[in-house]
Design a protein around this motif. Sequence first.
Motif, PDB file in Angstrom:
ATOM      1  N   MET A  62      -9.806  -3.022 -18.635  1.00 25.47           N
ATOM      2  CA  MET A  62      -9.300  -4.468 -18.757  1.00 25.47           C
ATOM      3  C   MET A  62      -9.331  -5.149 -17.310  1.00 25.47           C
ATOM      4  O   MET A  62      -8.997  -6.222 -17.249  1.00 25.47           O
ATOM      5  CB  MET A  62      -7.863  -4.300 -19.353  1.00 25.47           C
ATOM      6  N   GLY A  63      -8.944  -4.218 -16.333  1.00 25.56           N
ATOM      7  CA  GLY A  63      -8.597  -4.744 -14.983  1.00 25.56           C
ATOM      8  C   GLY A  63      -7.932  -3.716 -14.066  1.00 25.56           C
ATOM      9  O   GLY A  63      -8.071  -2.307 -14.607  1.00 25.56           O
ATOM     10  N   LYS A  64      -7.841  -4.024 -13.067  1.00 31.37           N
ATOM     11  CA  LYS A  64      -6.892  -3.096 -11.924  1.00 31.37           C
ATOM     12  C   LYS A  64      -5.745  -3.685 -11.640  1.00 31.37           C
ATOM     13  O   LYS A  64      -5.651  -5.085 -11.384  1.00 31.37           O
ATOM     14  CB  LYS A  64      -8.118  -2.420 -11.189  1.00 31.37           C
ATOM     15  N   THR A  65      -4.899  -2.872 -10.900  1.00 28.26           N
ATOM     16  CA  THR A  65      -3.649  -3.346 -10.171  1.00 28.26           C
ATOM     17  C   THR A  65      -3.536  -2.326  -9.032  1.00 28.26           C
ATOM     18  O   THR A  65      -3.467  -1.282  -9.248  1.00 28.26           O
ATOM     19  CB  THR A  65      -2.471  -3.763 -11.274  1.00 28.26           C
ATOM     20  N   CYS A  66      -3.082  -2.954  -7.914  1.00 34.15           N
ATOM     21  CA  CYS A  66      -3.127  -2.050  -6.810  1.00 34.15           C
ATOM     22  C   CYS A  66      -1.518  -1.771  -6.264  1.00 34.15           C
ATOM     23  O   CYS A  66      -0.532  -2.645  -6.785  1.00 34.15           O
ATOM     24  CB  CYS A  66      -3.791  -2.872  -5.517  1.00 34.15           C
ATOM     25  N   LYS A  67      -1.353  -0.956  -5.566  1.00 29.51           N
ATOM     26  CA  LYS A  67      -0.205  -0.503  -4.891  1.00 29.51           C
ATOM     27  C   LYS A  67       0.328  -1.631  -3.932  1.00 29.51           C
ATOM     28  O   LYS A  67      -0.102  -2.070  -2.849  1.00 29.51           O
ATOM     29  CB  LYS A  67      -0.149   0.854  -4.262  1.00 29.51           C
ATOM     30  N   ASN A  68       1.206  -2.164  -4.403  1.00 30.32           N
ATOM     31  CA  ASN A  68       2.167  -3.378  -3.433  1.00 30.32           C
ATOM     32  C   ASN A  68       2.870  -2.954  -2.089  1.00 30.32           C
ATOM     33  O   ASN A  68       3.035  -3.789  -1.511  1.00 30.32           O
ATOM     34  CB  ASN A  68       2.962  -4.061  -4.416  1.00 30.32           C
ATOM     35  N   HIS A  69       3.309  -1.841  -2.188  1.00 30.96           N
ATOM     36  CA  HIS A  69       4.268  -1.333  -0.975  1.00 30.96           C
ATOM     37  C   HIS A  69       3.745  -0.027  -0.511  1.00 30.96           C
ATOM     38  O   HIS A  69       3.632   0.800  -1.309  1.00 30.96           O
ATOM     39  CB  HIS A  69       5.739  -1.498  -1.539  1.00 30.96           C
ATOM     40  N   ILE A  70       3.394   0.084   0.794  1.00 34.98           N
ATOM     41  CA  ILE A  70       2.941   1.322   1.104  1.00 34.98           C
ATOM     42  C   ILE A  70       3.817   2.076   2.237  1.00 34.98           C
ATOM     43  O   ILE A  70       4.271   1.442   2.912  1.00 34.98           O
ATOM     44  CB  ILE A  70       1.805   1.337   2.201  1.00 34.98           C
ATOM     45  N   PRO A  71       4.227   3.450   1.893  1.00 34.90           N
ATOM     46  CA  PRO A  71       4.994   4.162   2.696  1.00 34.90           C
ATOM     47  C   PRO A  71       4.480   4.474   4.035  1.00 34.90           C
ATOM     48  O   PRO A  71       3.185   4.497   4.467  1.00 34.90           O
ATOM     49  CB  PRO A  71       5.415   5.366   1.928  1.00 34.90           C
ATOM     50  N   ARG A  72       5.486   4.586   5.059  1.00 37.56           N
ATOM     51  CA  ARG A  72       5.441   5.277   6.390  1.00 37.56           C
ATOM     52  C   ARG A  72       6.539   6.129   6.557  1.00 37.56           C
ATOM     53  O   ARG A  72       7.345   5.562   7.288  1.00 37.56           O
ATOM     54  CB  ARG A  72       5.347   4.170   7.454  1.00 37.56           C
ATOM     55  N   VAL A  73       6.538   6.986   5.901  1.00 39.53           N
ATOM     56  CA  VAL A  73       7.874   7.898   5.812  1.00 39.53           C
ATOM     57  C   VAL A  73       7.564   9.440   5.747  1.00 39.53           C
ATOM     58  O   VAL A  73       6.768   9.936   4.714  1.00 39.53           O
ATOM     59  CB  VAL A  73       8.882   7.741   5.001  1.00 39.53           C
ATOM     60  N   GLY A  74       7.789  10.340   6.884  1.00 39.93           N
ATOM     61  CA  GLY A  74       7.592  11.804   6.660  1.00 39.93           C
ATOM     62  C   GLY A  74       5.962  11.899   6.480  1.00 39.93           C
ATOM     63  O   GLY A  74       5.063  11.588   7.328  1.00 39.93           O
ATOM     64  N   ASP A  75       5.729  12.619   5.546  1.00 43.07           N
ATOM     65  CA  ASP A  75       4.328  13.046   5.482  1.00 43.07           C
ATOM     66  C   ASP A  75       3.368  11.975   4.826  1.00 43.07           C
ATOM     67  O   ASP A  75       2.137  12.285   4.435  1.00 43.07           O
ATOM     68  CB  ASP A  75       4.035  14.310   4.559  1.00 43.07           C
ATOM     69  N   PHE A  76       4.198  11.050   4.346  1.00 47.54           N
ATOM     70  CA  PHE A  76       3.506   9.906   3.546  1.00 47.54           C
ATOM     71  C   PHE A  76       2.692   8.834   4.451  1.00 47.54           C
ATOM     72  O   PHE A  76       3.338   7.732   4.610  1.00 47.54           O
ATOM     73  CB  PHE A  76       4.575   9.199   2.437  1.00 47.54           C
ATOM     74  N   ASN A  77       1.531   9.143   4.852  1.00 48.35           N
ATOM     75  CA  ASN A  77       0.826   8.584   6.042  1.00 48.35           C
ATOM     76  C   ASN A  77      -0.273   7.577   5.252  1.00 48.35           C
ATOM     77  O   ASN A  77      -1.193   7.404   5.770  1.00 48.35           O
ATOM     78  CB  ASN A  77       0.166   9.600   6.748  1.00 48.35           C
ATOM     79  N   GLU A  78       0.362   7.009   4.282  1.00 51.61           N
ATOM     80  CA  GLU A  78      -0.521   6.318   3.486  1.00 51.61           C
ATOM     81  C   GLU A  78      -1.526   5.090   3.870  1.00 51.61           C
ATOM     82  O   GLU A  78      -2.388   4.921   3.932  1.00 51.61           O
ATOM     83  CB  GLU A  78      -0.076   6.114   1.986  1.00 51.61           C
TER      84      GLU A  78
END
Lengths: 382, 382
Positions: free
Chosen positions: A190-206
């Motif tokens: 049907m479609g796709k939807t992306c992560k709107n907010h990206i973390p910068r905390v601890g090990d979450f180096n996304e």
Amino acid sequence: MAGEVESIEKFLDEYMPSAELKEVKRLLYGKEIRLLEFPAEAEELAKEKDFELKGYGCDAARESSRLPKIVRIAGVQNKIVLPTSAPVAEQRDAIWAKISEIIRCAAICGVNILCLQEAWTMPFAFCTREKKPWAEFAESAERGPTTKFLQQLAQQYNMVIVSPILERDEDHGDILANTAVIISNTGDVMGKTCKNHIPRVGDFNESTYYMEGNTGHRVFQTQFGKIAVNICYGRHHPQNWMMYGVNGAEIVFNPSATVGALSEPLWPIEARNAAIANSYFVCGINRVGTETFPNEFTSGDGKPAHKDFGHFYGSSYVAAPDGSRTPGLSRTRDGIIIAEVDLNLCRQVKDHWGFRMTQRLDLYAEELADVNKPSWKPNIIN
Amino acid sequence: MAGEVESIEKFLDEYMPSAELKEVKRLLYGKEIRLLEFPAEAEELAKEKDFELKGYGCDAARESSRLPKIVRIAGVQNKIVLPTSAPVAEQRDAIWAKISEIIRCAAICGVNILCLQEAWTMPFAFCTREKKPWAEFAESAERGPTTKFLQQLAQQYNMVIVSPILERDEDHGDILANTAVIISNTGDVMGKTCKNHIPRVGDFNESTYYMEGNTGHRVFQTQFGKIAVNICYGRHHPQNWMMYGVNGAEIVFNPSATVGALSEPLWPIEARNAAIANSYFVCGINRVGTETFPNEFTSGDGKPAHKDFGHFYGSSYVAAPDGSRTPGLSRTRDGIIIAEVDLNLCRQVKDHWGFRMTQRLDLYAEELADVNKPSWKPNIIN
């Protein structure tokens, strides 16, 4: 009490006398939610494959002009299968195999819409800041092997499947994205939807891997209801939840990957608050288990380098628009949580509480427009 | 178990073994918050006047370039004193007398900023839809007798006092408003801030009496920190909480009046979620007791007419930006909750979690502007 605790509910059930337990559960979880029973075949499959199977029913009032809209929704939490040092394709295939059994169980239980955990085909390797080999897990949302794998299952089981993956966006310069693919019960994407907010905390180096999504707050009109996906860290942002509601979502999935030391006391609060504030159902899903990586990394906290991410505490649950919620799945085991919900409850709660009517979006549009002007100053009275 | 339960914490403390209790409390309340001790004079006063006195301390890390900003904040919950059939001035004076003792106790405990409950000078008579005699409780925010009464105490005790009253806005055609008056520790009126969202649910017929506030989301820079007031039903609206944070609030008070059957499972969720999402402290205050009125009224639920509002369940608490919270005050007794907080925690949590940095207010300003256009259609993918 050595090691990880199974769940808070287990303690309550074990120690609390029944009259007091009932009152404590009313205060903690809202109105009583009924237990669902499943076919023996499903229970046996769960036992054989060693995953938890839990089901709850959340009812709505009968109406004379609308039929009930009864839907079974599900969230899946699972450990990875092979060591993170195994070849990427083998790691992915082993997770596929595990998940195909859990989806089969869901089908036996009559699930209509199922959501997998964030970046479900891989370990949550973003702690490492390494691009190799982890970027190899990325694949096309529309045409990738994981999407094809799930399209077949979605069609076979007549089930909508939400597949949160690490996306390789081949049409936009091969960049990576954190994306949920919505696969219809017909097997179509049907479609796709992306992560709107990206973390910068601890090990979450996304933020090392992908940028904030540009797909906005779209809602997907599936055969079984209007759904949206708020990926992981987006649950910390109430305005993100709000916009899915404004666009008409009846169910919002929140596939996540988060660890105990960082976020556990926040976990029961945020998704449930969103269900209340926006008069929709939320299914919060968290990864489970401890993942160890080949090379050591640091966590930005001054502590020595190490090779594991800490414990992903599972505890997936479903929250209803009337403030009630299910207990959580285990903090330590694979599991599937199924909720049979009547989507009529969403509009009934809107009529009752009136949060949408009293929301004053025009006021906030105006204030936020001001905030973004260079001339803006905070409204502080001395 | 007859009658109203005292508190969930009392059950947990009574039945749960200590190791398990510790883990349950970590999962429910976040990091351990230390108990405060108060002078014997304060404890004796609380005992004599029969109100609960509870205090907790929430610490922050030491910094080398900023001194700690230690502040004692307090919320007061109380029953009315005289029957609602007594003359209005007598009812108000009796509540004044009770509150003056509680404020004296707060002063002995070193409280810097104190907030009273919503419409604290009166019974919560909006269930009746009667204008007589309840509108008599309304008074000028700037010049009314209650403001004068508190100005004297604020100056005497060097305490900021937040006074949520039914306002008679004499400068704007004598209309009523639901307003909090902020009285500086010098005894000056710093200003006022109105309830932004007005309920139309069950017995909460407040839209019969006053309109949505037009004072926006102002923040008051007191000597002890930047405070704001989100009155009652405004707590259901995350964007309302957000704007106080955007304007720089470090502490937001939420003086409320809400009853068990309606909102109790929501109570621990909403204010705490706001503290987390906006990296500030919240003090949630709820009225306590059952109020009975002279004339019967109906509740818009098809049930027979009656004369009481149901049970206001107290349970006032303080939530911290790191997701931790204090236990709640009693569900049945008058009480004051005091929290010693280090306001440096607000910025420390912002640095750690990064919710403000990742908030994308420009995106939401744009989306909300679109929503308010006549041409807007929900973003639904079929």
